[in-house]
Design a protein around this motif. Sequence first.
Motif, PDB file in Angstrom:
ATOM      1  N   VAL A   1      13.422  54.614   7.686  1.00 39.79           N
ATOM      2  CA  VAL A   1      12.904  53.446   8.407  1.00 39.79           C
ATOM      3  C   VAL A   1      11.545  53.777   9.020  1.00 39.79           C
ATOM      4  O   VAL A   1      10.578  53.008   8.887  1.00 39.79           O
ATOM      5  CB  VAL A   1      13.896  53.003   9.509  1.00 39.79           C
ATOM      6  N   ALA A   2      11.471  54.954   9.648  1.00 42.36           N
ATOM      7  CA  ALA A   2      10.212  55.361  10.278  1.00 42.36           C
ATOM      8  C   ALA A   2       9.102  55.469   9.249  1.00 42.36           C
ATOM      9  O   ALA A   2       7.983  54.994   9.461  1.00 42.36           O
ATOM     10  CB  ALA A   2      10.421  56.702  10.992  1.00 42.36           C
ATOM     11  N   GLN A   3       9.416  56.052   8.117  1.00 40.93           N
ATOM     12  CA  GLN A   3       8.406  56.195   7.056  1.00 40.93           C
ATOM     13  C   GLN A   3       7.972  54.832   6.538  1.00 40.93           C
ATOM     14  O   GLN A   3       6.787  54.597   6.301  1.00 40.93           O
ATOM     15  CB  GLN A   3       8.960  57.038   5.909  1.00 40.93           C
ATOM     16  N   THR A   4       8.963  53.930   6.380  1.00 42.42           N
ATOM     17  CA  THR A   4       8.629  52.594   5.900  1.00 42.42           C
ATOM     18  C   THR A   4       7.700  51.893   6.887  1.00 42.42           C
ATOM     19  O   THR A   4       6.689  51.293   6.500  1.00 42.42           O
ATOM     20  CB  THR A   4       9.919  51.765   5.721  1.00 42.42           C
ATOM     21  N   LEU A   5       8.061  51.989   8.184  1.00 38.79           N
ATOM     22  CA  LEU A   5       7.249  51.329   9.206  1.00 38.79           C
ATOM     23  C   LEU A   5       5.853  51.929   9.265  1.00 38.79           C
ATOM     24  O   LEU A   5       4.849  51.203   9.301  1.00 38.79           O
ATOM     25  CB  LEU A   5       7.929  51.469  10.567  1.00 38.79           C
ATOM     26  N   ALA A   6       5.787  53.256   9.262  1.00 41.12           N
ATOM     27  CA  ALA A   6       4.490  53.922   9.422  1.00 41.12           C
ATOM     28  C   ALA A   6       3.667  53.831   8.143  1.00 41.12           C
ATOM     29  O   ALA A   6       2.571  53.268   8.124  1.00 41.12           O
ATOM     30  CB  ALA A   6       4.724  55.377   9.800  1.00 41.12           C
ATOM     31  N   ASN A   7       4.217  54.373   7.050  1.00 36.78           N
ATOM     32  CA  ASN A   7       3.430  54.471   5.815  1.00 36.78           C
ATOM     33  C   ASN A   7       3.245  53.117   5.136  1.00 36.78           C
ATOM     34  O   ASN A   7       2.215  52.863   4.523  1.00 36.78           O
ATOM     35  CB  ASN A   7       4.096  55.416   4.818  1.00 36.78           C
ATOM     36  N   GLY A   8       4.275  52.258   5.262  1.00 35.24           N
ATOM     37  CA  GLY A   8       4.203  50.987   4.553  1.00 35.24           C
ATOM     38  C   GLY A   8       3.570  49.896   5.380  1.00 35.24           C
ATOM     39  O   GLY A   8       2.751  49.131   4.869  1.00 35.24           O
TER      40      GLY A   8
ATOM     41  N   GLN B   1       3.122  50.516  11.351  1.00 34.95           N
ATOM     42  CA  GLN B   1       3.646  50.249  12.703  1.00 34.95           C
ATOM     43  C   GLN B   1       4.065  51.574  13.316  1.00 34.95           C
ATOM     44  O   GLN B   1       5.235  51.952  13.308  1.00 34.95           O
ATOM     45  CB  GLN B   1       4.820  49.266  12.610  1.00 34.95           C
ATOM     46  N   TRP B   2       3.072  52.302  13.837  1.00 33.52           N
ATOM     47  CA  TRP B   2       3.321  53.675  14.290  1.00 33.52           C
ATOM     48  C   TRP B   2       4.215  53.742  15.512  1.00 33.52           C
ATOM     49  O   TRP B   2       5.023  54.663  15.611  1.00 33.52           O
ATOM     50  CB  TRP B   2       1.979  54.372  14.573  1.00 33.52           C
ATOM     51  N   GLU B   3       4.077  52.767  16.454  1.00 34.52           N
ATOM     52  CA  GLU B   3       4.904  52.798  17.673  1.00 34.52           C
ATOM     53  C   GLU B   3       6.374  52.642  17.331  1.00 34.52           C
ATOM     54  O   GLU B   3       7.222  53.406  17.791  1.00 34.52           O
ATOM     55  CB  GLU B   3       4.492  51.688  18.656  1.00 34.52           C
ATOM     56  N   LYS B   4       6.655  51.635  16.488  1.00 28.26           N
ATOM     57  CA  LYS B   4       8.051  51.428  16.083  1.00 28.26           C
ATOM     58  C   LYS B   4       8.579  52.663  15.368  1.00 28.26           C
ATOM     59  O   LYS B   4       9.709  53.098  15.590  1.00 28.26           O
ATOM     60  CB  LYS B   4       8.149  50.227  15.151  1.00 28.26           C
ATOM     61  N   ALA B   5       7.750  53.235  14.484  1.00 25.42           N
ATOM     62  CA  ALA B   5       8.162  54.435  13.759  1.00 25.42           C
ATOM     63  C   ALA B   5       8.485  55.555  14.733  1.00 25.42           C
ATOM     64  O   ALA B   5       9.508  56.244  14.604  1.00 25.42           O
ATOM     65  CB  ALA B   5       7.067  54.864  12.789  1.00 25.42           C
ATOM     66  N   THR B   6       7.635  55.713  15.737  1.00 24.81           N
ATOM     67  CA  THR B   6       7.855  56.747  16.745  1.00 24.81           C
ATOM     68  C   THR B   6       9.182  56.523  17.470  1.00 24.81           C
ATOM     69  O   THR B   6       9.933  57.463  17.723  1.00 24.81           O
ATOM     70  CB  THR B   6       6.695  56.745  17.764  1.00 24.81           C
ATOM     71  N   ALA B   7       9.485  55.253  17.745  1.00 24.17           N
ATOM     72  CA  ALA B   7      10.744  54.939  18.426  1.00 24.17           C
ATOM     73  C   ALA B   7      11.935  55.405  17.597  1.00 24.17           C
ATOM     74  O   ALA B   7      12.878  56.025  18.107  1.00 24.17           O
ATOM     75  CB  ALA B   7      10.840  53.431  18.676  1.00 24.17           C
ATOM     76  N   TYR B   8      11.913  55.154  16.307  1.00 23.79           N
ATOM     77  CA  TYR B   8      13.014  55.581  15.433  1.00 23.79           C
ATOM     78  C   TYR B   8      13.104  57.096  15.375  1.00 23.79           C
ATOM     79  O   TYR B   8      14.188  57.679  15.423  1.00 23.79           O
ATOM     80  CB  TYR B   8      12.851  54.989  14.025  1.00 23.79           C
ATOM     81  N   LEU B   9      11.930  57.750  15.270  1.00 26.50           N
ATOM     82  CA  LEU B   9      11.938  59.214  15.201  1.00 26.50           C
ATOM     83  C   LEU B   9      12.503  59.803  16.486  1.00 26.50           C
ATOM     84  O   LEU B   9      13.303  60.742  16.449  1.00 26.50           O
ATOM     85  CB  LEU B   9      10.519  59.733  14.945  1.00 26.50           C
ATOM     86  N   THR B  10      12.108  59.233  17.610  1.00 26.67           N
ATOM     87  CA  THR B  10      12.632  59.706  18.892  1.00 26.67           C
ATOM     88  C   THR B  10      14.140  59.507  18.964  1.00 26.67           C
ATOM     89  O   THR B  10      14.872  60.384  19.436  1.00 26.67           O
ATOM     90  CB  THR B  10      11.962  58.928  20.055  1.00 26.67           C
ATOM     91  N   PHE B  11      14.603  58.359  18.430  1.00 25.61           N
ATOM     92  CA  PHE B  11      16.040  58.069  18.452  1.00 25.61           C
ATOM     93  C   PHE B  11      16.805  59.132  17.679  1.00 25.61           C
ATOM     94  O   PHE B  11      17.810  59.660  18.167  1.00 25.61           O
ATOM     95  CB  PHE B  11      16.290  56.674  17.845  1.00 25.61           C
ATOM     96  N   ILE B  12      16.333  59.483  16.501  1.00 25.19           N
ATOM     97  CA  ILE B  12      17.095  60.484  15.752  1.00 25.19           C
ATOM     98  C   ILE B  12      16.923  61.878  16.344  1.00 25.19           C
ATOM     99  O   ILE B  12      17.813  62.701  16.255  1.00 25.19           O
ATOM    100  CB  ILE B  12      16.779  60.507  14.235  1.00 25.19           C
TER     101      ILE B  12
END
Length: 484
Positions: free
Chosen positions: A426-433, A436-447
């Motif tokens: 999800v983070a990769q999709t948000l960031a690379n695709g 949306q770096w903030e949202k991606a960061t949120a997912y990474l922090t969650f995991i």
Amino acid sequence: MKHDCHYHPGESAKWHCGECQIHYCNRCMPDADTRQRRALCPHCSKAMRYLGAATEVIPFWQRLGAFFRYPFHTDPLIVIAICTLVPVVAPANLIGIVIWLLLALALFKYTYAVINHTAEGHLKPPAVSVAFTGSGFNIVVLQLLVFVLMGGLVGTAAMLGGSILMLLALAFVVLALPASIMVLAMERSVGAAVNPMNLALLISRIGTPYFLLYGYLILLTLASGAAQDFAVNHFPMWVAQPLAGFLNSTFTLILFHMLGYLLFQYQEELGFASDIQDDIADQDTHQRDRTSRFDADIDMNLKDGNYDRVMGMLKEALKRDRDNPVRIGQLYQLTTARQDVEELYRYHPRMLGWLADHNDGEGIAGLLKTLQQAEPDFKVEDPELTVRCARSLYNKNLFKPALRLLQDFHKRFPDNEQLLPAYLLVAQTLANGLSQWEKATAYLTFIQKNCESHPQHDQMTTYLEQARNKEPLKGPKATFSVQD
Ligand SMILES: [Zn+2]
Ligand SMILES: [Zn+2]
């Protein structure tokens, strides 16, 4: 007459079912036993008639060059050499005559074997051994008997109806002679070889090409005679004799090969069937398994429009072999083409798995869309499959469907070991695709917080670092080179 396969237009038919009146090619009949000429009709399971290669044999008038090359193979050359050269050096006494007779017999036998051999579809000459071993030397006697009987026929005609009837009988005998030789070679029966009905039937079945062949035979005979004449007149006797013998034998072989080829070409009309033997000899026809039969059946039923039948066959096959990828793929294609939502729903886990194996993101997106349209609450129930499908979607830049598939993953599959790969994706999709770096960061922090036991957990710092710098989330490998 040439027939095309009912299911493969343009492909020549090899089998014909008299019951269903359907022609089949080799692709339709992978389980057929061509050597034994046995095959069962896929529709009615009755034995079928083998058509052989008649449908694809080159007409003899298009391969005249090949006829002239025929005697110039090792085997016939050896036979001819032995049978024409040995008599020259043989002593001029009784033993010499016996040798001469025996060799003439062998040559005679060999030439008749050429007819059979060719008619069976062998386009290369028979082996030397054919001339000197085995049975069949009586062919000389049989042929002499045929000549005697034919002479008797002409004589009888002369006695009964005078010169006109005699001339008619003579014309028939001369015309039917090649046919008679063919019948004699194939059936080894004097009766059949002189029976006028038999010969007339053979000639009428072959039709015009018979007369064409007849023309060639006359030309060849004349040419052979002229060549022998030339040899006798221009060379000393000891050269001329074997040379004339050699020419005579070569021309005879060409003639007999032509006769055999005519039988081969018109096998269907003449009621027997053979296929070109030279290249299929090594092929093991028995090794064709049931899989190819099944595939051919599916192909036929699809072309007949029996989609329900194919569905049934595929489902049956999947009952026996749950995860057979070929059948799953076929079922997927058929159900998708028919937009059979019910079946798509029933088999969707295996189909999605198959699509993910083929990295077919578009296929997955299409299937999910169909299923979600039919049932708005549709969800994939298997966490691992969900991640695999989402990865295929991501690889094909289908970011929205990928995100939708992974939505609420931690709620739907709490404490699942797939959580980290799922949200990393999800983070990769948000960031690379979608940048949306903030949202991606949120997912990474969650995991990072929730998946401490996962082996990939260590890499999260790297990913977070990349997200902070708004670099593509590529994982540790790329990072090491940057850090160094
Ligand atoms: Zn076919
Ligand atoms: Zn049939």
